[in-house]
Design an enzyme around this catalytic site. Structure first.
Site, PDB file in Angstrom:
ATOM      1  N   ALA A   4      -8.796  10.249   7.418  1.00  0.00           N
ATOM      2  CA  ALA A   4      -8.207  10.810   8.631  1.00  0.00           C
ATOM      3  C   ALA A   4      -6.695  10.816   8.428  1.00  0.00           C
ATOM      4  CB  ALA A   4      -8.596   9.960   9.826  1.00  0.00           C
TER       5      ALA A   4
ATOM      6  N   GLU B 281     -16.444   9.200   4.657  1.00  0.00           N
ATOM      7  CA  GLU B 281     -17.413   9.268   5.761  1.00  0.00           C
ATOM      8  C   GLU B 281     -17.946  10.696   5.918  1.00  0.00           C
ATOM      9  OE1 GLU B 281     -14.516   7.208   8.437  1.00  0.00           O
ATOM     10  OE2 GLU B 281     -16.287   6.070   9.001  1.00  0.00           O
TER      11      GLU B 281
ATOM     12  N   GLU C 130      -9.850   1.279   5.315  1.00  0.00           N
ATOM     13  CA  GLU C 130      -9.343   1.081   6.679  1.00  0.00           C
ATOM     14  C   GLU C 130      -8.812  -0.331   6.907  1.00  0.00           C
ATOM     15  OE1 GLU C 130     -11.907   2.981   5.938  1.00  0.00           O
ATOM     16  OE2 GLU C 130     -12.035   4.684   7.301  1.00  0.00           O
TER      17      GLU C 130
ATOM     18  N   GLY D 223     -12.103   8.436   6.250  1.00  0.00           N
ATOM     19  CA  GLY D 223     -12.807   9.563   6.873  1.00  0.00           C
ATOM     20  C   GLY D 223     -13.276  10.598   5.857  1.00  0.00           C
TER      21      GLY D 223
HETATM   22  N1  CO8 Z   1      -3.117  10.624   6.131  1.00  0.00           N
HETATM   23  C1  CO8 Z   1      -1.906  11.251   6.120  1.00  0.00           C
HETATM   24  N2  CO8 Z   1      -1.215  11.514   5.002  1.00  0.00           N
HETATM   25  C2  CO8 Z   1      -1.759  11.117   3.815  1.00  0.00           C
HETATM   26  C3  CO8 Z   1      -3.006  10.463   3.744  1.00  0.00           C
HETATM   27  C4  CO8 Z   1      -3.700  10.218   4.970  1.00  0.00           C
HETATM   28  N3  CO8 Z   1      -4.914   9.649   5.018  1.00  0.00           N
HETATM   29  N4  CO8 Z   1      -3.271  10.189   2.452  1.00  0.00           N
HETATM   30  C5  CO8 Z   1      -2.236  10.654   1.740  1.00  0.00           C
HETATM   31  N5  CO8 Z   1      -1.330  11.211   2.550  1.00  0.00           N
HETATM   32  C6  CO8 Z   1      -0.036  11.831   2.194  1.00  0.00           C
HETATM   33  C7  CO8 Z   1       0.976  10.767   1.794  1.00  0.00           C
HETATM   34  O1  CO8 Z   1       1.568  10.192   2.937  1.00  0.00           O
HETATM   35  C8  CO8 Z   1       1.951  11.589   0.968  1.00  0.00           C
HETATM   36  O2  CO8 Z   1       2.762  12.309   1.863  1.00  0.00           O
HETATM   37  P1  CO8 Z   1       4.366  12.422   1.597  1.00  0.00           P
HETATM   38  O3  CO8 Z   1       4.470  13.233   0.335  1.00  0.00           O
HETATM   39  O4  CO8 Z   1       4.862  13.124   2.809  1.00  0.00           O
HETATM   40  O5  CO8 Z   1       4.862  11.026   1.433  1.00  0.00           O
HETATM   41  C9  CO8 Z   1       1.039  12.598   0.258  1.00  0.00           C
HETATM   42  O6  CO8 Z   1      -0.171  12.606   1.014  1.00  0.00           O
HETATM   43  C10 CO8 Z   1       0.697  12.201  -1.155  1.00  0.00           C
HETATM   44  O7  CO8 Z   1       0.173  10.885  -1.154  1.00  0.00           O
HETATM   45  P2  CO8 Z   1       0.695   9.708  -2.092  1.00  0.00           P
HETATM   46  O8  CO8 Z   1       2.140   9.909  -2.453  1.00  0.00           O
HETATM   47  O9  CO8 Z   1       0.344   8.406  -1.459  1.00  0.00           O
HETATM   48  O10 CO8 Z   1      -0.194   9.963  -3.405  1.00  0.00           O
HETATM   49  P3  CO8 Z   1      -0.702   8.901  -4.480  1.00  0.00           P
HETATM   50  O11 CO8 Z   1      -1.279   9.708  -5.587  1.00  0.00           O
HETATM   51  O12 CO8 Z   1       0.360   7.904  -4.804  1.00  0.00           O
HETATM   52  O13 CO8 Z   1      -1.887   8.082  -3.732  1.00  0.00           O
HETATM   53  C11 CO8 Z   1      -3.843   7.871  -2.317  1.00  0.00           C
HETATM   54  C12 CO8 Z   1      -3.062   8.738  -3.308  1.00  0.00           C
HETATM   55  C13 CO8 Z   1      -4.413   6.641  -3.043  1.00  0.00           C
HETATM   56  C14 CO8 Z   1      -4.963   8.725  -1.798  1.00  0.00           C
HETATM   57  C15 CO8 Z   1      -2.908   7.395  -1.185  1.00  0.00           C
HETATM   58  O14 CO8 Z   1      -2.272   8.532  -0.631  1.00  0.00           O
HETATM   59  C16 CO8 Z   1      -3.599   6.690  -0.056  1.00  0.00           C
HETATM   60  O15 CO8 Z   1      -3.899   5.492  -0.165  1.00  0.00           O
HETATM   61  N6  CO8 Z   1      -3.873   7.394   1.077  1.00  0.00           N
HETATM   62  C17 CO8 Z   1      -4.418   6.797   2.267  1.00  0.00           C
HETATM   63  C18 CO8 Z   1      -5.873   6.475   2.111  1.00  0.00           C
HETATM   64  C19 CO8 Z   1      -6.416   5.819   3.348  1.00  0.00           C
HETATM   65  O16 CO8 Z   1      -6.028   4.743   3.746  1.00  0.00           O
HETATM   66  N7  CO8 Z   1      -7.388   6.481   4.019  1.00  0.00           N
HETATM   67  C20 CO8 Z   1      -8.005   5.977   5.219  1.00  0.00           C
HETATM   68  C21 CO8 Z   1      -7.389   6.587   6.412  1.00  0.00           C
HETATM   69  S1  CO8 Z   1      -7.987   5.880   7.929  1.00  0.00           S
HETATM   70  C22 CO8 Z   1      -9.407   6.719   8.219  1.00  0.00           C
HETATM   71  O17 CO8 Z   1      -9.773   7.606   7.523  1.00  0.00           O
HETATM   72  C23 CO8 Z   1     -10.169   6.281   9.424  1.00  0.00           C
HETATM   73  C24 CO8 Z   1     -11.168   7.331   9.858  1.00  0.00           C
HETATM   74  C25 CO8 Z   1     -11.996   6.886  10.973  1.00  0.00           C
HETATM   75  C26 CO8 Z   1     -11.237   6.784  12.244  1.00  0.00           C
HETATM   76  C27 CO8 Z   1     -12.206   6.976  13.363  1.00  0.00           C
HETATM   77  C28 CO8 Z   1     -11.552   6.768  14.720  1.00  0.00           C
HETATM   78  C29 CO8 Z   1     -12.512   7.101  15.860  1.00  0.00           C
END
Ligand code: CO8
Length: 258
Positions: A66, A112, A132, A109
């Site tokens: 998400a 999921e 998460e 997400g």
């Molecule tokens: N949301 C928003 N932006 C994101 C996300 C995300 N999930 N993942 C990556 N991005 C963005 C980064 O912020 C970055 O943006 P910017 O260039 O503006 O800084 C860009 O994408 C590139 O990402 P990275 O520089 O971090 O790239 P890397 O190659 O270093 O790393 C990863 C890749 C490992 C995928 C890393 O980006 C990461 O860990 N992302 C987050 C993963 C995460 O924690 N996902 C879980 C999210 S929570 C969720 O999904 C809950 C859902 C259920 C909720 C239900 C509620 C009812």
């Protein structure tokens, strides 16, 4: 198809290929993307030209979850009142079979959503995880419920409590994905299977999908009854008659979706 901002949709024979298109955000699933996904999958479901759907991302990310930036400042009453992300479940109401083709990250997400699909194929570089806990929250789109059904309690706990990612081979060993394919072949290989699925009777495919998915909701005794009713109902279709006649007459069946 309409023009979309966050996804690309293309027709590949009888298959609709949906590709997430937020490469700069690792295909994070923002509200707008989910709205578009729901809109297009519903459209495809009602369009007789299509028999199956493939959902994919790009070679780096299926979807990294998400959109954290969208969620960051929300309060408890806000997320509860708007039922945040509840509409993600709409995907599970689609009748046509859906295959997720996962290259790169399928996190939170994103993972999921892949588990809501009917089949998952993985590229060799796929990484699955529910991170998460590292954000101070928990999966909210069915992750805890679907993962335990896919891999059992110990592995589901391990993946969710540690937030660590598993690779494609591990996902294959766990039975979470059906096969692992070289990254550059993944979409083509998936489309081949999707085309095969789409070549059969649509109402029959829909019954198979519904019956297998129902097993996750009900017990064995009820499930077997549910299946039998669905089986009987195929005898109300032309396609069942055609399939069996074609076998007996030693010819290829010609499906009419009736
Ligand atoms: N949301 C928003 N932006 C994101 C996300 C995300 N999930 N993942 C990556 N991005 C963005 C980064 O912020 C970055 O943006 P910017 O260039 O503006 O800084 C860009 O994408 C590139 O990402 P990275 O520089 O971090 O790239 P890397 O190659 O270093 O790393 C990863 C890749 C490992 C995928 C890393 O980006 C990461 O860990 N992302 C987050 C993963 C995460 O924690 N996902 C879980 C999210 S929570 C969720 O999904 C809950 C859902 C259920 C909720 C239900 C509620 C009812």
């Amino acid at each position: 198809f309409s023009t979309y901002n966050f996804i690309n949709v293309t027709q590949k024979g009888k298959v609709a290929l949906i590709q997430f298109n937020r490469p700069k955000a690792m295909n994070a699933l923002c509200d707008g993307l989910i709205k578009e996904l729901n809109q297009v999958t519903q459209e495809i479901d009602g369009n007789p030209e299509y028999g199956s759907i493939v959902i994919t991302g790009n070679e780096k990310a299926f979807a990294a979850g998400a959109d954290i930036k969208e969620m960051q400042d929300k309060s408890f009453p806000q997320v509860q009142n708007i039922q945040m992300l509840a509409s993600w479940e709409n995907l599970t109401n689609i009748k046509k079979p859906i295959i997720a083709a996962v290259n790169g990250y399928a996190l939170g997400g994103g993972f999921e959503l892949a588990m809501m699909c009917d089949i998952i194929y993985a590229g060799e570089n796929a990484k699955f995880g529910l991170p998460e806990t590292t954000l101070g929250t928990i999966p909210g789109c069915g992750g805890t419920q679907r993962l335990i059904r896919a891999v059992g309690k110990s592995k589901a706990m391990e993946i969710t409590l540690t937030g660590e990612f598993i690779d494609a081979q591990t996902a294959l060993n766990y039975g979470l994905v059906s096969k692992v394919v070289p990254v550059s072949n993944l979409v083509d290989e998936t489309l081949k299977v999707a085309e095969k699925i789409a070549s059969f009777s649509k109402p029959v495919a829909a019954l198979i999908k519904d019956t297998i998915n129902e097993a996750e909701n009900i017990g064995l005794r009820e499930g077997v009854k549910y299946e039998r009713k669905a089986f009987y109902s195929t005898f109300a279709t032309q396609d069942r008659k055609e399939g069996m006649s074609a076998f007996v007459e030693k010819r290829k069946p010609s499906w009419t979706d009736n």
